[in-house]
Design a protein around this motif. Structure first.
Motif, PDB file in Angstrom:
ATOM      1  N   PRO A  11      -4.180  -7.980  -8.061  1.00 28.78           N
ATOM      2  CA  PRO A  11      -3.060  -7.048  -7.892  1.00 28.78           C
ATOM      3  C   PRO A  11      -1.858  -7.774  -7.298  1.00 28.78           C
ATOM      4  O   PRO A  11      -1.963  -8.344  -6.217  1.00 28.78           O
ATOM      5  CB  PRO A  11      -3.602  -5.993  -6.912  1.00 28.78           C
ATOM      6  CG  PRO A  11      -5.011  -6.390  -6.618  1.00 28.78           C
ATOM      7  CD  PRO A  11      -5.195  -7.805  -7.027  1.00 28.78           C
ATOM      8  N   ALA A  13       1.515  -6.311  -7.638  1.00 25.15           N
ATOM      9  CA  ALA A  13       2.641  -5.421  -7.906  1.00 25.15           C
ATOM     10  C   ALA A  13       3.339  -4.926  -6.642  1.00 25.15           C
ATOM     11  O   ALA A  13       4.286  -4.166  -6.721  1.00 25.15           O
ATOM     12  CB  ALA A  13       2.163  -4.225  -8.730  1.00 25.15           C
ATOM     13  N   GLY A  14       2.862  -5.375  -5.472  1.00 31.14           N
ATOM     14  CA  GLY A  14       3.462  -4.901  -4.213  1.00 31.14           C
ATOM     15  C   GLY A  14       4.899  -5.388  -4.076  1.00 31.14           C
ATOM     16  O   GLY A  14       5.330  -6.327  -4.750  1.00 31.14           O
ATOM     17  N   LEU A  15       5.646  -4.746  -3.192  1.00 33.95           N
ATOM     18  CA  LEU A  15       7.070  -5.062  -3.046  1.00 33.95           C
ATOM     19  C   LEU A  15       7.318  -6.263  -2.142  1.00 33.95           C
ATOM     20  O   LEU A  15       8.385  -6.866  -2.188  1.00 33.95           O
ATOM     21  CB  LEU A  15       7.817  -3.842  -2.485  1.00 33.95           C
ATOM     22  CG  LEU A  15       7.791  -2.583  -3.373  1.00 33.95           C
ATOM     23  CD1 LEU A  15       8.496  -1.439  -2.659  1.00 33.95           C
ATOM     24  CD2 LEU A  15       8.439  -2.865  -4.719  1.00 33.95           C
ATOM     25  N   THR A  17       7.814  -6.373   1.097  1.00 38.62           N
ATOM     26  CA  THR A  17       8.991  -6.089   1.950  1.00 38.62           C
ATOM     27  C   THR A  17       9.004  -6.938   3.215  1.00 38.62           C
ATOM     28  O   THR A  17      10.077  -7.222   3.744  1.00 38.62           O
ATOM     29  CB  THR A  17       9.028  -4.598   2.355  1.00 38.62           C
ATOM     30  OG1 THR A  17       7.765  -4.257   2.936  1.00 38.62           O
ATOM     31  CG2 THR A  17       9.296  -3.712   1.160  1.00 38.62           C
ATOM     32  N   ARG A  18       7.819  -7.348   3.685  1.00 42.37           N
ATOM     33  CA  ARG A  18       7.794  -8.133   4.925  1.00 42.37           C
ATOM     34  C   ARG A  18       8.365  -9.536   4.727  1.00 42.37           C
ATOM     35  O   ARG A  18       8.575 -10.254   5.678  1.00 42.37           O
ATOM     36  CB  ARG A  18       6.361  -8.213   5.480  1.00 42.37           C
ATOM     37  CG  ARG A  18       5.912  -6.908   6.128  1.00 42.37           C
ATOM     38  CD  ARG A  18       4.445  -6.940   6.457  1.00 42.37           C
ATOM     39  NE  ARG A  18       3.627  -6.904   5.255  1.00 42.37           N
ATOM     40  CZ  ARG A  18       2.320  -7.129   5.230  1.00 42.37           C
ATOM     41  NH1 ARG A  18       1.694  -7.442   6.342  1.00 42.37           N
ATOM     42  NH2 ARG A  18       1.649  -7.063   4.104  1.00 42.37           N
ATOM     43  N   LYS A  28       6.192 -12.292  -4.065  1.00 44.18           N
ATOM     44  CA  LYS A  28       5.555 -12.832  -2.856  1.00 44.18           C
ATOM     45  C   LYS A  28       4.459 -13.830  -3.217  1.00 44.18           C
ATOM     46  O   LYS A  28       4.259 -14.844  -2.545  1.00 44.18           O
ATOM     47  CB  LYS A  28       4.966 -11.655  -2.062  1.00 44.18           C
ATOM     48  CG  LYS A  28       4.117 -12.029  -0.887  1.00 44.18           C
ATOM     49  CD  LYS A  28       3.736 -10.824  -0.029  1.00 44.18           C
ATOM     50  CE  LYS A  28       2.679  -9.941  -0.664  1.00 44.18           C
ATOM     51  NZ  LYS A  28       2.204  -8.890   0.271  1.00 44.18           N
ATOM     52  N   GLN A 106       1.970  -1.944 -13.202  1.00 45.03           N
ATOM     53  CA  GLN A 106       1.913  -0.778 -12.337  1.00 45.03           C
ATOM     54  C   GLN A 106       3.384  -0.403 -12.129  1.00 45.03           C
ATOM     55  O   GLN A 106       4.096  -1.055 -11.372  1.00 45.03           O
ATOM     56  CB  GLN A 106       1.243  -1.125 -10.999  1.00 45.03           C
ATOM     57  CG  GLN A 106       1.078   0.062 -10.095  1.00 45.03           C
ATOM     58  CD  GLN A 106       0.694  -0.321  -8.671  1.00 45.03           C
ATOM     59  OE1 GLN A 106       1.012  -1.402  -8.186  1.00 45.03           O
ATOM     60  NE2 GLN A 106       0.027   0.575  -7.977  1.00 45.03           N
ATOM     61  N   PRO A 109       4.597   1.205  -7.304  1.00 45.72           N
ATOM     62  CA  PRO A 109       3.530   0.746  -6.398  1.00 45.72           C
ATOM     63  C   PRO A 109       2.981   1.879  -5.538  1.00 45.72           C
ATOM     64  O   PRO A 109       3.421   2.111  -4.430  1.00 45.72           O
ATOM     65  CB  PRO A 109       4.224  -0.328  -5.547  1.00 45.72           C
ATOM     66  CG  PRO A 109       5.675  -0.061  -5.649  1.00 45.72           C
ATOM     67  CD  PRO A 109       5.932   0.729  -6.888  1.00 45.72           C
ATOM     68  N   GLY A 111      -0.014   2.100  -4.380  1.00 45.20           N
ATOM     69  CA  GLY A 111      -1.124   1.685  -3.519  1.00 45.20           C
ATOM     70  C   GLY A 111      -2.079   0.771  -4.254  1.00 45.20           C
ATOM     71  O   GLY A 111      -2.080   0.695  -5.489  1.00 45.20           O
TER      72      GLY A 111
HETATM   73  P1  UTP Z   1       0.403  -5.222   0.819  1.00 46.68           P
HETATM   74  O1  UTP Z   1      -0.169  -4.160   1.655  1.00 46.68           O
HETATM   75  O2  UTP Z   1       0.505  -6.579   1.386  1.00 46.68           O
HETATM   76  O3  UTP Z   1       1.820  -4.711   0.317  1.00 46.68           O
HETATM   77  O4  UTP Z   1      -0.451  -5.275  -0.517  1.00 46.68           O
HETATM   78  P2  UTP Z   1       3.020  -5.508  -0.322  1.00 46.68           P
HETATM   79  O5  UTP Z   1       3.922  -4.529  -0.986  1.00 46.68           O
HETATM   80  O6  UTP Z   1       2.526  -6.622  -1.202  1.00 46.68           O
HETATM   81  O7  UTP Z   1       3.773  -6.195   0.917  1.00 46.68           O
HETATM   82  P3  UTP Z   1       4.647  -5.541   2.101  1.00 46.68           P
HETATM   83  O8  UTP Z   1       3.662  -4.812   2.992  1.00 46.68           O
HETATM   84  O9  UTP Z   1       5.684  -4.636   1.495  1.00 46.68           O
HETATM   85  O10 UTP Z   1       5.274  -6.727   2.765  1.00 46.68           O
HETATM   86  C1  UTP Z   1      -1.681  -5.945  -0.606  1.00 46.68           C
HETATM   87  C2  UTP Z   1      -1.892  -6.383  -2.040  1.00 46.68           C
HETATM   88  O11 UTP Z   1      -1.939  -5.270  -2.930  1.00 46.68           O
HETATM   89  C3  UTP Z   1      -0.957  -5.387  -3.947  1.00 46.68           C
HETATM   90  C4  UTP Z   1       0.070  -6.356  -3.390  1.00 46.68           C
HETATM   91  O12 UTP Z   1       0.755  -7.033  -4.436  1.00 46.68           O
HETATM   92  C5  UTP Z   1      -0.793  -7.292  -2.560  1.00 46.68           C
HETATM   93  O13 UTP Z   1      -1.426  -8.283  -3.363  1.00 46.68           O
HETATM   94  N1  UTP Z   1      -0.409  -4.033  -4.223  1.00 46.68           N
HETATM   95  C6  UTP Z   1      -0.141  -3.204  -3.198  1.00 46.68           C
HETATM   96  C7  UTP Z   1      -0.216  -3.643  -5.523  1.00 46.68           C
HETATM   97  O14 UTP Z   1      -0.451  -4.396  -6.484  1.00 46.68           O
HETATM   98  N2  UTP Z   1       0.267  -2.386  -5.754  1.00 46.68           N
HETATM   99  C8  UTP Z   1       0.541  -1.515  -4.748  1.00 46.68           C
HETATM  100  O15 UTP Z   1       0.947  -0.381  -5.040  1.00 46.68           O
HETATM  101  C9  UTP Z   1       0.336  -1.950  -3.435  1.00 46.68           C
END
Ligand code: UTP
Length: 291
Positions: A11, A13-15, A17-18, A28, A106, A109, A111
């Protein structure tokens, strides 16, 4: 006989943000630790554990991750022309077999659980590993390989788990512990981000899982959990009691590279583990610490 593990979902697809602004125009998972992007560590680790098919769950702005696993013809030609044999050999050694990586999107995002559900067609009827590329593990035996060894004996679901400070349980998925045999723990419950006073233990799930395909049916219920996200932990919890479920206190150290301090620590630990860098890194670190 358990069904052999050949698939992994990544996975991504997270943003992130940190890690803004670094992650504004770059995923990231392309951040390097020493000289290798996080995604490459995850893929290398999975391949070392016998995984052959990969599905990246991506989102907008993530094309660099897909390009990373393509053949860079022009770069290879230039390296060959300039007789840069080592660099060329490195690129070629990491080339992926054609057709081994697929991607799904996805779009929003929602979750980690939702991200895994997006890969449901890829998962089909097979067991699969999940590797979260922002969790890096430095170990003698790659973490996924350790999980596969357990899976081949126990079948069912196997999670990598590690102890966290009791005050920090609200950052992690936490395991309720049943029977314990050495490093292997029977999982009898799972809670996402419990407050320390409600946590069933201080053993947290890290970003390495082996799961049975049945989890997809529970994810399809799309229940929102902690943070109003579709939580993988909640769907996994619903499988407890129906199928073997274990946590492995894996050998090695985990670094949370989604967090700034964890990421910096990983740079140090991974560079100290590199024979070509260890001495010079140790020397400059001593200078900083002593000044
Ligand atoms: P994180 O909780 O680290 O979130 O996701 P994030 O968006 O990547 O980073 P921050 O918190 O905004 O800095 C843990 C993993 O789950 C994936 C992320 O890409 C990461 O590998 N993820 C999370 C998804 O693919 N989709 C989501 O909707 C959420």
């Amino acid at each position: 006989m358990v069904k052999p593990l050949r698939k992994a979902v990544l996975p991504v697809a997270g943003l992130g943000t940190r890690f803004l602004p670094a992650t504004k125009a770059m995923p990231k998972e392309m951040l390097p630790v020493v000289d290798k992007p996080l995604i490459q560590y995850a893929v290398d680790e999975a391949r070392a554990a016998g995984i052959e098919q990969f599905c990246m769950v991506t989102g907008r702005g993530k094309t660099a991750l897909i390009d990373h696993f393509d053949i860079a013809f022009e770069l290879e030609a230039t390296l060959a022309e300039r007789n840069k044999r080592e660099a060329l050999a490195l690129l070629r050694s990491e080339a992926m077999p054609p057709g081994s990586i697929s991607t799904v999107r996805q779009q929003v995002p929602l979750g980690l659980g939702h991200a895994i559900w997006c890969a449901r067609t890829f998962i089909g009827e097979d067991p699969f590993a999940i590797l979260l590329p922002d969790d890096l593990v430095l170990s003698n035996t790659p973490c996924t390989e350790q999980l596969v060894k357990v899976y081949n004996e126990t079948g069912g679901n196997v999670l990598a788990i590690s102890e966290v400070p009791p005050a920090q349980t609200n950052r992690y998925g936490i395991v309720k512990v049943g029977e314990v045999k050495g490093d292997l723990v029977e999982v009898t419950g799972l809670v996402e981000k419990p407050a320390p006073e409600e946590a069933p233990s201080n053993l947290s799930v890290i970003g390495r899982y082996i799961l049975l395909p049945e989890v997809v049916a529970y994810l399809s219920q799309m229940e929102r959990g902690a943070g109003n996200e579709v939580q993988l932990t909640d769907a996994m919890a619903k499988m407890i009691g129906h199928t073997p479920f274990h946590g492995l206190k894996f050998e090695g150290k985990r670094f949370d590279c989604g967090d700034k301090v964890g990421f910096l620590e990983a740079q140090i630990a991974f560079s100290l583990a590199r024979p070509d860098l260890a001495d010079s890194v140790r020397t400059f670190l001593k200078n900083y610490v002593n000044s």
